[in-house]
Design a protein around this motif. Structure first.
Motif, PDB file in Angstrom:
ATOM      1  N   SER A  11     -34.044 -23.472 -89.482  1.00  0.00           N
ATOM      2  CA  SER A  11     -33.426 -23.376 -90.760  1.00  0.00           C
ATOM      3  C   SER A  11     -32.717 -21.796 -90.915  1.00  0.00           C
ATOM      4  O   SER A  11     -31.561 -21.786 -91.214  1.00  0.00           O
ATOM      5  CB  SER A  11     -34.461 -23.242 -92.063  1.00  0.00           C
ATOM      6  N   ILE A  12     -33.563 -20.755 -90.404  1.00  0.00           N
ATOM      7  CA  ILE A  12     -32.723 -19.457 -90.183  1.00  0.00           C
ATOM      8  C   ILE A  12     -31.754 -19.352 -89.184  1.00  0.00           C
ATOM      9  O   ILE A  12     -30.783 -18.641 -89.601  1.00  0.00           O
ATOM     10  CB  ILE A  12     -33.989 -18.313 -89.804  1.00  0.00           C
ATOM     11  N   VAL A  13     -31.978 -20.067 -88.236  1.00  0.00           N
ATOM     12  CA  VAL A  13     -30.860 -20.252 -87.291  1.00  0.00           C
ATOM     13  C   VAL A  13     -29.511 -20.869 -87.942  1.00  0.00           C
ATOM     14  O   VAL A  13     -28.416 -20.490 -87.836  1.00  0.00           O
ATOM     15  CB  VAL A  13     -31.204 -21.087 -86.096  1.00  0.00           C
ATOM     16  N   ARG A  14     -29.733 -21.894 -88.861  1.00  0.00           N
ATOM     17  CA  ARG A  14     -28.668 -22.630 -89.457  1.00  0.00           C
ATOM     18  C   ARG A  14     -27.968 -21.855 -90.473  1.00  0.00           C
ATOM     19  O   ARG A  14     -26.648 -21.665 -90.353  1.00  0.00           O
ATOM     20  CB  ARG A  14     -29.284 -23.831 -90.159  1.00  0.00           C
ATOM     21  N   PHE A  16     -27.698 -18.514 -90.083  1.00  0.00           N
ATOM     22  CA  PHE A  16     -26.690 -17.470 -89.536  1.00  0.00           C
ATOM     23  C   PHE A  16     -25.745 -18.276 -88.982  1.00  0.00           C
ATOM     24  O   PHE A  16     -24.678 -17.421 -88.777  1.00  0.00           O
ATOM     25  CB  PHE A  16     -27.650 -16.709 -88.449  1.00  0.00           C
ATOM     26  N   LEU A  17     -25.800 -19.188 -88.473  1.00  0.00           N
ATOM     27  CA  LEU A  17     -24.770 -20.202 -87.783  1.00  0.00           C
ATOM     28  C   LEU A  17     -23.591 -20.218 -88.821  1.00  0.00           C
ATOM     29  O   LEU A  17     -22.518 -20.130 -88.628  1.00  0.00           O
ATOM     30  CB  LEU A  17     -24.972 -21.490 -87.413  1.00  0.00           C
ATOM     31  N   TYR A  18     -23.964 -20.706 -89.973  1.00  0.00           N
ATOM     32  CA  TYR A  18     -23.168 -20.785 -91.346  1.00  0.00           C
ATOM     33  C   TYR A  18     -22.360 -19.604 -91.640  1.00  0.00           C
ATOM     34  O   TYR A  18     -20.978 -19.703 -91.824  1.00  0.00           O
ATOM     35  CB  TYR A  18     -23.865 -21.589 -92.419  1.00  0.00           C
ATOM     36  N   ALA A  19     -23.114 -18.487 -91.847  1.00  0.00           N
ATOM     37  CA  ALA A  19     -22.576 -17.173 -92.124  1.00  0.00           C
ATOM     38  C   ALA A  19     -21.508 -16.798 -90.955  1.00  0.00           C
ATOM     39  O   ALA A  19     -20.446 -16.255 -91.302  1.00  0.00           O
ATOM     40  CB  ALA A  19     -23.721 -15.996 -92.143  1.00  0.00           C
ATOM     41  N   THR A  20     -21.843 -17.016 -89.697  1.00  0.00           N
ATOM     42  CA  THR A  20     -20.977 -16.837 -88.395  1.00  0.00           C
ATOM     43  C   THR A  20     -19.427 -17.444 -88.677  1.00  0.00           C
ATOM     44  O   THR A  20     -18.289 -16.830 -88.578  1.00  0.00           O
ATOM     45  CB  THR A  20     -21.350 -17.209 -87.079  1.00  0.00           C
ATOM     46  N   LEU A  21     -19.639 -19.148 -89.138  1.00  0.00           N
ATOM     47  CA  LEU A  21     -18.322 -19.745 -89.298  1.00  0.00           C
ATOM     48  C   LEU A  21     -17.589 -19.032 -90.532  1.00  0.00           C
ATOM     49  O   LEU A  21     -16.409 -18.951 -90.383  1.00  0.00           O
ATOM     50  CB  LEU A  21     -18.753 -21.022 -89.548  1.00  0.00           C
ATOM     51  N   VAL A  22     -18.402 -18.872 -91.780  1.00  0.00           N
ATOM     52  CA  VAL A  22     -17.634 -18.388 -92.655  1.00  0.00           C
ATOM     53  C   VAL A  22     -17.076 -17.014 -92.487  1.00  0.00           C
ATOM     54  O   VAL A  22     -15.686 -16.713 -92.675  1.00  0.00           O
ATOM     55  CB  VAL A  22     -18.615 -18.325 -94.014  1.00  0.00           C
ATOM     56  N   TYR A  96     -27.503 -12.698 -84.176  1.00  0.00           N
ATOM     57  CA  TYR A  96     -28.622 -13.186 -84.745  1.00  0.00           C
ATOM     58  C   TYR A  96     -28.929 -14.974 -84.461  1.00  0.00           C
ATOM     59  O   TYR A  96     -30.154 -15.223 -84.341  1.00  0.00           O
ATOM     60  CB  TYR A  96     -28.730 -12.864 -86.225  1.00  0.00           C
ATOM     61  N   THR A  97     -27.766 -15.778 -84.719  1.00  0.00           N
ATOM     62  CA  THR A  97     -28.038 -17.238 -84.543  1.00  0.00           C
ATOM     63  C   THR A  97     -28.743 -17.206 -82.961  1.00  0.00           C
ATOM     64  O   THR A  97     -29.651 -18.101 -83.166  1.00  0.00           O
ATOM     65  CB  THR A  97     -26.900 -17.803 -84.646  1.00  0.00           C
ATOM     66  N   GLY A  98     -28.024 -16.795 -82.126  1.00  0.00           N
ATOM     67  CA  GLY A  98     -28.624 -16.874 -80.847  1.00  0.00           C
ATOM     68  C   GLY A  98     -30.018 -16.380 -80.466  1.00  0.00           C
ATOM     69  O   GLY A  98     -30.920 -17.201 -79.841  1.00  0.00           O
ATOM     70  N   LEU A 116     -39.883 -12.354 -93.375  1.00  0.00           N
ATOM     71  CA  LEU A 116     -38.913 -11.315 -92.634  1.00  0.00           C
ATOM     72  C   LEU A 116     -37.627 -11.783 -92.073  1.00  0.00           C
ATOM     73  O   LEU A 116     -36.636 -11.069 -92.451  1.00  0.00           O
ATOM     74  CB  LEU A 116     -39.699 -10.521 -91.700  1.00  0.00           C
ATOM     75  N   SER A 117     -37.733 -12.876 -91.794  1.00  0.00           N
ATOM     76  CA  SER A 117     -36.408 -13.706 -91.255  1.00  0.00           C
ATOM     77  C   SER A 117     -35.233 -13.749 -92.428  1.00  0.00           C
ATOM     78  O   SER A 117     -34.231 -13.413 -92.206  1.00  0.00           O
ATOM     79  CB  SER A 117     -36.686 -14.975 -90.704  1.00  0.00           C
TER      80      SER A 117
END
Length: 753
Positions: A11-14, A16-22, A96-98, A116-117
């Motif tokens: 879920s934390i990976v998702r 950060f991934l969405y934030a990367t796209l936006v 952060y995603t990776g 913390l994540s």
């Protein structure tokens, strides 16, 4: 040994991934807007309104709409928003995603703390939004890649520390004994960025209830600390963590092991040792001490070896898998990314050499170089990681491989159409600036001759940006469709045996580095020492030795009005286009100095907090601007640059003329300068600051009216003393001060008084 069951947190990976796209899309949009404004400076007028009848406008036929923006959409602010969004929002979020994805799997454990994540995620995204708000408002420090004011700097540090605590505690509870190479790069990155961010952003707030602060360093000292940070922000934000992603995701996508373990070791340790020294190459031929310039050049050239070692390690990992590259768009992105990394890290050391630097520095060549790395290395690595992760995390196939291939080719064309025109533009600028006629006069005396010559390349660069952002949009469509057809797996079940305690001593036959890889604390300490060596040797002598910056007796502190004008200059981001550093070249002295013949001296900047030497000349250097043009010219130039300089691509600044100067903190600024930085203001000067500013403003307005009868007539119909209160007068006072302290044939230093 008993097998332990646990789960990976997707879920934390998702998130950060969405934030990367936006934020990636937002950052590229800011960049495209800035690129458009460089050949269409009337864009804000087109959107908000203008009094220029030759320009069509979406708003009503007056300039009040543009005035009401108070510069929020000026080029200087848009450029800051672009660079910071791409670095801190796009690249950092994909890093952060990776890391959150790979770290759990490499260590066979869940992140130490979900709390913390998420605290890290939300504080970082809040920082980005706060940056948008403050930059649009003109709240910034002007320092390249570090324009955030002090409250946001503290927030960045807090978020980074939370991330570090979570990462190191996750490493501590790992179920894999040895740390994989990607984790070495994550550790080195965290240590270096913490050090760089804290020391570069040491500043003294004007008050703890406001945003304004002043750098703890001044002039030359500020310059070396800033470019120690600036170059290594490229090194340890845009390079080392992305190399960590390369070492994990490229072998995974290719289903091949890393080419060489030994080369990985050499790559990591040599890169973090050498990179930190290279910052002064941004300051060649400036007022920086010559030894620091030489050190920066030497280590920049050495940087080719570790950089290319990493590039070759990445590309040679694909041995035996090149047939997959033809079919797999993920590998296509990775191959071009690593190739661009190699090209950029070869070109960077070349630009650091003095012979090439004197032509390339301050030109668009550097812009092309930076974007080869940003668009090619960072962007394509990010795209490859996203295309790899989305099908796995949503347990489905990529919605459209064809669309991903289209993205690849559009992105590749975008890089070519961006970088190549900027190279040509940079060569054109660098050579035109230096050409002389047989009689010793400049061939291209008018600065606008060089500007108009490169406009076609600005347009081509914009086309490249359109290609690139179009590919990004296709990726977002592809990701959304893939997500909709798939099923997200929030918790990924896993199992692994617990890590047995075998002690810290090196075992018989165990290699030194293999032993070090199971000692994360020692690995971190050695990384810190390796990074600190170059930092200490370059920074400490410059900051501690007073003699490194000779005092010039003629250089006096800024008047209160000039201090306010300088802050306005910073607010508008003027240093994005104008440098304040005349290098000891015949062409620069002739062009910017005239008969005076004085290049910039270190002692002239002792009261500059922060320094404003700039890194790009879209407009001319301003360090000797004082007295060069009449005050009325500056007034008209700010109101409409094309009225004084036909063909200018500078934006308009009518709000400076319409807005009253806020003097409420003027005295406090002088007190801070005296008390915190030992600037030699007397008590009488501080007590009479407002009268001092009034007298200077009156003198400037008197000059404007005597020089320009049309302005005198226009203001005759307005209340007396109206113009004296405006921001434009403070800015003019600063511009007219620049370089005037040493306009003499003899320069007396403290040692020759």
């Amino acid at each position: 040994m008993e097998t332990q069951k646990f789960s990976y947190d997707n879920s934390i990976v998702r998130a950060f991934l969405y934030a990367t796209l936006v934020f990636g899309l937002i950052g590229f949009t800011f960049g495209l807007t800035a690129a458009l404004m460089l050949f269409y400076p009337e864009l804000p007028e087109f959107v908000f309104g203008t009094d220029d009848t030759t320009i069509k406008s979406l708003a009503s036929g007056n300039i009040q709409g543009l005035i009401n923006t108070h510069g929020a959409f000026g080029f200087g602010r848009i450029r800051m928003l672009h660079t910071n969004t791409v670095i801190f929002a796009f690249v950092c979020n994909i890093v952060y995603t990776g890391i959150y994805y790979s770290l759990q799997r490499l260590l066979k454990t869940r992140m130490y703390s979900d709390t913390l994540s998420w605290l890290h995620f939300w504080t970082w995204q809040f920082m980005i939004v706060a940056t948008f708000v403050t930059f649009f408002m003109g709240i910034n420090t002007s320092k390249e890649y570090a324009e955030h004011e002090w409250p946001i700097d503290i927030l960045i540090a807090f978020s980074w520390i939370i991330f570090g605590i979570n990462m190191f505690l996750t490493i501590a509870k790992r179920r894999v004994r040895h740390l994989y190479v990607a984790i070495w790069f994550y550790i080195g990155t965290w240590i270096a960025v913490a050090m760089l961010h804290i020391f570069n952003n040491l500043e003294v707030p004007l008050s703890f209830t406001g945003w304004k602060s002043y750098s703890a360093y001044a002039g030359v000292k500020d310059a070396i600390v800033q470019w120690w940070y600036g170059h290594n922000a490229v090194a340890f934000v845009l390079t080392t963590p992305v190399l960590g992603l390369m070492y994990y995701f490229l072998p995974k996508a290719a289903d091949r092991p890393v080419f060489s373990y030994k080369l990985s070791i050499i790559h990591f340790w040599s890169l973090i040792f050498v990179y930190i020294w290279a910052g002064p190459h941004h300051l060649q031929y400036t007022a920086l001490p010559a030894w620091a310039q030489a050190v920066g050049t030497g280590f920049s050239i050495m940087l080719i070896a570790p950089s290319w070692g990493g590039m070759l390690n990445g590309l040679l990992t694909l041995r035996g898998a090149w047939d997959k590259v033809r079919e797999n768009p993920i590998l296509k992105f990775f191959v071009v990314a690593v190739t661009c990394y190699g090209m950029a890290t070869f070109e960077g050391p070349l630009l650091a050499t003095k012979n090439i630097n004197k032509i390339g520095h301050f030109t668009d060549w550097v812009i092309g170089h930076v974007h080869l790395g940003a668009l090619g290395w960072n962007g394509f690595m990010a795209f490859g990681v996203i295309y790899y992760l989305v099908p796995i995390m949503w347990r489905t196939k990529m919605w459209s491989v064809k669309l991903a291939n289209w993205h690849f080719w559009l992105g590749t064309l975008g890089i070519i159409f961006y970088a190549v025109p900027m190279y040509i533009s940079g060569f054109t600028q660098g050579l035109m600036w230096k050409q002389f006629n047989p009689d010793g006069t400049l061939l291209w005396k008018n600065w606008l001759d060089t500007v108009t010559a490169i406009i076609p390349y600005f347009k081509m660069r914009f086309v490249g940006g359109l290609f690139y952002i179009s590919g990004m949009i296709l990726m977002i469509v592809n990701v959304v469709a893939t997500v909709r057809q798939g099923s997200f797996q929030k918790e990924v079940p896993a199992e692994a045996p617990a890590l047995a305690n075998i002690g810290n001593k090196r075992k018989e036959g165990e290699g030194t580095h293999l032993w070090l890889e199971r000692m994360p604390v020692l690995l971190g300490i050695l990384s810190f020492i390796t990074i600190s060596i170059g930092s200490s040797i370059e920074i400490i002598p410059t900051l501690s030795l007073k003699k490194s910056v000779p005092t010039i007796s003629a250089v006096k502190p800024y008047s209160p009005l000039e201090l306010e004008g300088r802050d306005l200059y910073i607010r508008e981001g003027c240093n994005a286009c104008h440098s304040q550093m005349i290098r000891p070249f015949r062409d620069e002295i002739t062009r910017f100095n005239g008969k005076n013949g004085q290049y910039s001296k270190a002692g002239e900047f002792v009261y500059d907090r922060p320094f404003l030497w700039g890194s790009k000349r879209t407009g001319p250097d301003l360090h000797r601007e004082g007295g060069k043009n009449p005050s009325s010219w500056h007034y008209k130039h700010m109101y409409n640059p094309r009225s004084t300089s036909a063909g200018s691509i500078m934006p308009r600044y009518p709000w400076l003329i319409a807005t009253n100067l806020d003097r409420s903190k003027m005295v406090d600024k002088m007190k801070l300068m005296k008390n915190a930085f030992d600037v030699p203001y007397t008590k009488a000067q501080i007590d009479s600051a407002n009268a001092w500013a009034d007298n200077q403003a009156t003198k400037i307005v008197k000059d404007i009216f005597s020089e320009a009868n049309d302005l005198k007539v226009a203001y005759a119909k307005r209340p007396q003393g109206e113009l004296e209160k405006k921001e434009i007068v403070a800015l003019i006072s600063y511009l007219q001060r620049l370089g005037t302290d040493i306009k003499t044939t003899e320069i007396k230093t403290a040692s020759t008084n």
